[in-house]
Design an enzyme around this catalytic site. Structure first.
Site, PDB file in Angstrom:
ATOM      1  N   ASN A  16       0.877  -1.176   0.000  1.00  0.00           N
ATOM      2  CA  ASN A  16       0.000   0.000   0.000  1.00  0.00           C
ATOM      3  C   ASN A  16       0.915   1.227   0.000  1.00  0.00           C
ATOM      4  O   ASN A  16       1.498   1.559   1.033  1.00  0.00           O
ATOM      5  CB  ASN A  16      -0.885  -0.033   1.256  1.00  0.00           C
ATOM      6  CG  ASN A  16      -1.683   1.249   1.429  1.00  0.00           C
ATOM      7  OD1 ASN A  16      -1.734   2.087   0.535  1.00  0.00           O
ATOM      8  ND2 ASN A  16      -2.309   1.409   2.590  1.00  0.00           N
ATOM      9  N   LYS A  18       0.153   4.227  -0.227  1.00  0.00           N
ATOM     10  CA  LYS A  18      -0.487   5.430   0.340  1.00  0.00           C
ATOM     11  C   LYS A  18      -0.261   6.609  -0.621  1.00  0.00           C
ATOM     12  O   LYS A  18      -0.267   6.382  -1.838  1.00  0.00           O
ATOM     13  CB  LYS A  18       0.019   5.694   1.760  1.00  0.00           C
ATOM     14  CG  LYS A  18      -0.118   4.428   2.628  1.00  0.00           C
ATOM     15  CD  LYS A  18       0.080   4.638   4.090  1.00  0.00           C
ATOM     16  CE  LYS A  18      -0.083   3.309   4.825  1.00  0.00           C
ATOM     17  NZ  LYS A  18       0.033   3.409   6.262  1.00  0.00           N
ATOM     18  N   HIS A  96      -9.420   1.253   5.290  1.00  0.00           N
ATOM     19  CA  HIS A  96      -8.118   1.456   5.946  1.00  0.00           C
ATOM     20  C   HIS A  96      -8.311   2.417   7.126  1.00  0.00           C
ATOM     21  O   HIS A  96      -9.124   3.355   7.040  1.00  0.00           O
ATOM     22  CB  HIS A  96      -7.108   2.028   4.946  1.00  0.00           C
ATOM     23  CG  HIS A  96      -5.711   1.998   5.475  1.00  0.00           C
ATOM     24  ND1 HIS A  96      -5.248   2.918   6.383  1.00  0.00           N
ATOM     25  CD2 HIS A  96      -4.696   1.127   5.258  1.00  0.00           C
ATOM     26  CE1 HIS A  96      -3.991   2.616   6.700  1.00  0.00           C
ATOM     27  NE2 HIS A  96      -3.633   1.536   6.027  1.00  0.00           N
ATOM     28  N   GLU A  98      -6.654   4.812   8.132  1.00  0.00           N
ATOM     29  CA  GLU A  98      -6.436   6.229   7.811  1.00  0.00           C
ATOM     30  C   GLU A  98      -7.710   6.840   7.211  1.00  0.00           C
ATOM     31  O   GLU A  98      -8.008   8.013   7.430  1.00  0.00           O
ATOM     32  CB  GLU A  98      -5.228   6.373   6.861  1.00  0.00           C
ATOM     33  CG  GLU A  98      -3.927   6.171   7.630  1.00  0.00           C
ATOM     34  CD  GLU A  98      -2.791   5.583   6.816  1.00  0.00           C
ATOM     35  OE1 GLU A  98      -2.843   5.584   5.578  1.00  0.00           O
ATOM     36  OE2 GLU A  98      -1.830   5.088   7.448  1.00  0.00           O
ATOM     37  N   GLU A 166      -5.034  -4.823  10.826  1.00  0.00           N
ATOM     38  CA  GLU A 166      -4.017  -3.788  10.973  1.00  0.00           C
ATOM     39  C   GLU A 166      -4.281  -3.021  12.267  1.00  0.00           C
ATOM     40  O   GLU A 166      -5.083  -2.061  12.264  1.00  0.00           O
ATOM     41  CB  GLU A 166      -4.072  -2.806   9.798  1.00  0.00           C
ATOM     42  CG  GLU A 166      -3.804  -3.422   8.445  1.00  0.00           C
ATOM     43  CD  GLU A 166      -3.268  -2.392   7.448  1.00  0.00           C
ATOM     44  OE1 GLU A 166      -2.234  -2.668   6.847  1.00  0.00           O
ATOM     45  OE2 GLU A 166      -3.869  -1.317   7.294  1.00  0.00           O
ATOM     46  N   GLY A 172       2.789   2.459  10.783  1.00  0.00           N
ATOM     47  CA  GLY A 172       3.711   3.588  10.619  1.00  0.00           C
ATOM     48  C   GLY A 172       4.504   3.930  11.868  1.00  0.00           C
ATOM     49  O   GLY A 172       5.105   4.997  11.947  1.00  0.00           O
ATOM     50  N   SER A 210       3.795  -2.032  10.295  1.00  0.00           N
ATOM     51  CA  SER A 210       5.253  -2.104  10.490  1.00  0.00           C
ATOM     52  C   SER A 210       5.870  -3.445  10.091  1.00  0.00           C
ATOM     53  O   SER A 210       6.815  -3.913  10.734  1.00  0.00           O
ATOM     54  CB  SER A 210       5.616  -1.733  11.930  1.00  0.00           C
ATOM     55  OG  SER A 210       5.211  -0.410  12.207  1.00  0.00           O
TER      56      SER A 210
HETATM   57  P1  13P Z   1       3.313   0.491   7.604  1.00  0.00           P
HETATM   58  O1  13P Z   1       3.789  -0.817   7.005  1.00  0.00           O
HETATM   59  O2  13P Z   1       4.058   1.682   7.085  1.00  0.00           O
HETATM   60  O3  13P Z   1       3.245   0.424   9.090  1.00  0.00           O
HETATM   61  O4  13P Z   1       1.795   0.698   7.087  1.00  0.00           O
HETATM   62  C1  13P Z   1       0.903  -0.342   7.214  1.00  0.00           C
HETATM   63  C2  13P Z   1      -0.332  -0.012   6.476  1.00  0.00           C
HETATM   64  O5  13P Z   1      -1.040   0.909   6.820  1.00  0.00           O
HETATM   65  C3  13P Z   1      -0.650  -0.812   5.281  1.00  0.00           C
HETATM   66  O6  13P Z   1      -1.932  -0.575   4.826  1.00  0.00           O
END
Ligand code: 13P
Length: 249
Positions: A16, A18, A96, A98, A166, A172, A210
């Protein structure tokens, strides 16, 4: 065995991106992956770039990061599932954290997006996960199970959709959930699917938060971990490849 079932038995290594990258980096990444895709075909590889760069991928399987809950019409800025299908997308991330946090998306909206995607033969990757406060209050399982039961539509099967656990506090932060936390939650999710959604009992459950080359082998080879949804480590092709290679054949 049909193709969809064979594919659904492989672990899914999904990136992903982003809101990162550009046309040049997407194309270079795709070129760098060409050989790897044939050499390491024991896993299924997928990249979900920002919408404008989906077409930059020609070797890699294409995914999107979101879609509209509506079919068509006056929805400025939205991209429909039909348009994603037109772009050759086979998967699309929905729900997600976010988007749940920054765009106030709830389970009902996620469920409508899931329905749109399924009607265009795109597999939704449905994200669920608890916040740190919810975990500390002992509510992690309750939150995740409610998200699953309310976000999945009735026509979900083990092959036509994927779940991604997640935990919000692991995204992150560089601090992945422990192996114990992951196997416990994934085991509970598997039991929930078996008891409440029999048609989806074998659905793949990805872990995200992560994931990096140093923890990939431990996490990806654990019980009921059927792949990973990778954020920052999917931006560097060396790291992304190392994560996929960590899956035992
Ligand atoms: P990270 O791998 O940067 O922690 O992000 C995970 C994520 O949000 C994947 O959708």
């Amino acid at each position: 065995m049909n193709q969809a079932r064979v594919q659904a038995m492989k672990k899914l290594i999904a990136g992903n991106w982003k809101m990162n990258g550009n046309g040049d980096t997407a194309e270079a990444f795709d070129n760098d992956m060409e050989e790897v895709l044939n050499k390491y075909s024991h896993v299924e590889w997928l990249i979900c770039p920002p919408f404008p760069y989906i077409a930059s991928l020609s070797n890699l399987q294409r995914g999107a990061q979101d879609c509209s809950a509506y079919d068509r019409g006056a929805y400025t800025g939205e991209v429909s599932a039909a348009m994603l299908a037109d772009m050759g997308c086979t998967y699309c991330i929905v729900g997600h954290s976010e988007r749940r946090t920054l765009h106030m998306e709830d389970n009902k909206l996620v469920r409508n997006k899931v329905k749109q995607l399924l009607s265009h033969n795109i597999r939704p990757i449905i994200c669920v996960g608890e916040t740190l406060e919810e975990r500390e209050a002992g509510q992690a399982y309750e939150v995740v199970s409610r998200q699953i039961l309310e976000s999945l539509s009735d026509n979900i099967t083990s092959e036509n959709a994927v779940l991604a656990y997640e935990p919000v506090w692991a995204i992150g932060t560089g601090k992945a959930a422990t192996l114990c936390d992951v196997t416990k939650m994934h085991g509970m999710i598997r039991d929930l699917l078996k008891s409440s959604l029999a048609t989806a009992a074998k659905m793949r459950i990805l872990y995200g938060g992560s994931v990096k080359p140093s923890n990939a082998a431990e996490l990806l080879n654990a019980d009921n971990v059927d792949g990973a949804l990778i954020g920052s480590a999917s931006l560097l092709h060396e790291d992304f490849i190392a994560i996929g290679k960590a899956v035992e054949i």
